[in-house]
Scaffold this active site. Sequence first.
Site, PDB file in Angstrom:
ATOM      1  CG  ASP A 136      10.729 -28.185 -18.143  1.00  0.00           C
ATOM      2  OD1 ASP A 136      10.778 -29.119 -17.319  1.00  0.00           O
ATOM      3  OD2 ASP A 136       9.664 -27.738 -18.593  1.00  0.00           O
ATOM      4  CG  ASP A 461       0.713 -16.315 -15.299  1.00  0.00           C
ATOM      5  OD1 ASP A 461      -0.066 -16.532 -16.255  1.00  0.00           O
ATOM      6  OD2 ASP A 461       1.676 -15.532 -15.383  1.00  0.00           O
TER       7      ASP A 461
END
Length: 757
Positions: A136, A461
Amino acid sequence: MADSSCSLPPLYENISYKSYILRAVDLTILGLLFSLLLHRILYMSQNGIIWLVAFLCESCFSFVWLLSTCTKWSPAETKPYPDRLDERVYDLPSVDMFVPTADPVREPPIMVVNTVLSLLAVNYPANKLACYVSDDGCSPLTYFSLKEASKFAKIWVPFCKKYNLKVRAPFRYFLNPFAATEGSEFSRDWEMTKREYEKLCRKVEDATGDSHLLGTDNELEAFSNTKPNDHSTIIKVVWENKGGVGDEKEVPHIVYISREKRPNYLHHYKAGAMNFLARVSGLMTNAPYMLNVDCDMYANEADVVRQAMCIFLQKSQNQNHCAFVQFPQEFYDSNTIKLTVIKSYMGRGIAGIQGPINVGSGCFHSRRVMYGLSPDELEDNGSLSSVATRELLAEDSLSSGFGNSKEMVTSVVEALQRKPNPQNILTNSIEAAQEVGHCDYESQTSWGKTIGWLYDSMSEDMNTSIGIHSRGWTSSYIAPDPPAFLGSMPPGGLEAMIQQRRWATGSIEVLFNKQSPLLGLFCRKLRFRQRVAYLCVSICVRSIPELIYCLLPAYCLLHNSALFPKGLCLGITMLLAGMHCLYTLWEFMCLGHSIQSWYVSQSFWRIVATSSWLFSIFDIILKLLGLSKNVFLVSKKTMPVETMSGSGIGPSQREDDGPNSGKTEFDGSLYFLPGTFIVLVNLAALVGVFVGLQRSSYSHGGGGSGLGEACACILVVMLFFPFLKGLFAKGKYGIPLSTLSKAGFLAVSFVVFSVGN
């Protein structure tokens, strides 16, 4: 494909742990907490506002203990038997492995490279594996490091498999002392591999300091004029395994990807990167299972993939309902025992309900589940039901859910129908993969909403995990010895605070979004105790009661008022404190840790609760008011370094070794203001007792302060001992004057208020 013969032993077994003694202790502590609350209520009118505040704080602590007891009530874990896999399964499924990274400065490329190398070398057919690295940060250095690592992998992977190495991350393996007969084949291979690894390290280190050393390769042209938050999609096939037979000398696919980013488009941080990984891998290899590993968590168990496959490939009704297999997040740093112990007990506790929570790393996912499939849409044999086939595979449904890429839709259909994925040439899929990496590709689709990793929280998550369990899926927890994955944590100080703040903010965000476990009350598929477990790990809001309770003893000493019951009722408080200390100490010692480790852990959680968690609450309040947007803060990662010797064989040096190991580093950040303030206030209260700074009278019938309040102040100072040392230390281990000045002003104001109120 698995052999369904029932005469063969199972590939795994579920192990349940029941300790009636521990349950009795949990309930006893809970009973003592309720007794203390009852005593507060009965004598509230005699003790005024102080007991009301204490009652509210202790009510919060009691609620947290109740949640914890409910979560840990029936611990369990899964024990796989990977040795049985070969006789049960004659064609192992493919696995796509994801390694996300975001910042080459805070996440050094050599650390990313070691994680990748450890995954490439696992005991699994190389032609069944593919490793995708998501960058990223769009860093040419990361790509260069990965390209150089692919060359070393051709030496490292065969070396690991030839000698069946236990540790397959080079930096950890070469930290161990060399032990072999001089002149032996292993000795020669070891020395050669060591030299090549040192060359790799030097190349990466030199390129880090001088970008000209990255080379003038045409492949690097894609990185020209790029910025971390403003660049086009870049996809590079670093290495393609064209052997296709899976022998020990083969290296799995290695693919570098960096999704398009533009300043005016939301990119959803790690969750967005994971969804791009899912799409690109779906187009290139489309493995039925996906493993995501943080860039600082290397594979420490060579059979980790085979262990996970034991769960997925067991032919049973439970297998069809297992959405993901989670391995515990463990660390090689000595300063992370505090995390390991909690996750050991809480992890097994949650595993005994509906299954463990996805912790963001070391997790094997079923691709079909991540594509939004529910257990109700499957037949007993795992194939799609007729109704699901009509609804899910309709052209309109696929395009609205997964986007307008025809190639993407085709790969989704193949994944949902469990069609075998043929060996494709990876470079043929690059154009389609770049299309699904555009900033606006997810617009008007279900990505991040019901498909893939879910958005709307920095804890993607946990958010995704709740979404999966709410659809009726279960998950499995495997805690092998040695640990399957090992990583590093920030060594302490500011970086540790930043990481804890991000985790806490994300977990609190989950309470207020569409996946909230509170809303799960209306979802029968999310079991009640599973909701309790999610609440238990999201209860960072207790930081405010923690802060207040750390200040109450000092206030009562200065105000000359009672915080704790007197006489026989004081025994409730003493017994409660004693049982809690012995219970938590027993938990640590059962895992082989020392009393000192237990003390450090207790100190760590008090500091974190009154600093990082406190700031996370402010983050949430500002977000809910629309005054601020939370930013994903990447914590700085570190790793042990070696002392290079001329021969390449010699002792190694860890960067955290030395007399300052374990010390807390301070700076002028506001993270250190609450802890400094708490220490100064409690020290002032203790000094005030001896110099007669207390109020000479009190206005309520509960009596004045005494030994109990003084002992509580001493206990608070002990728990914040790193700050006490910081008051007298110098340099980066001392508290800066700016922080001391602010904390001192607040402490003086608190003392004046307490004495004069």
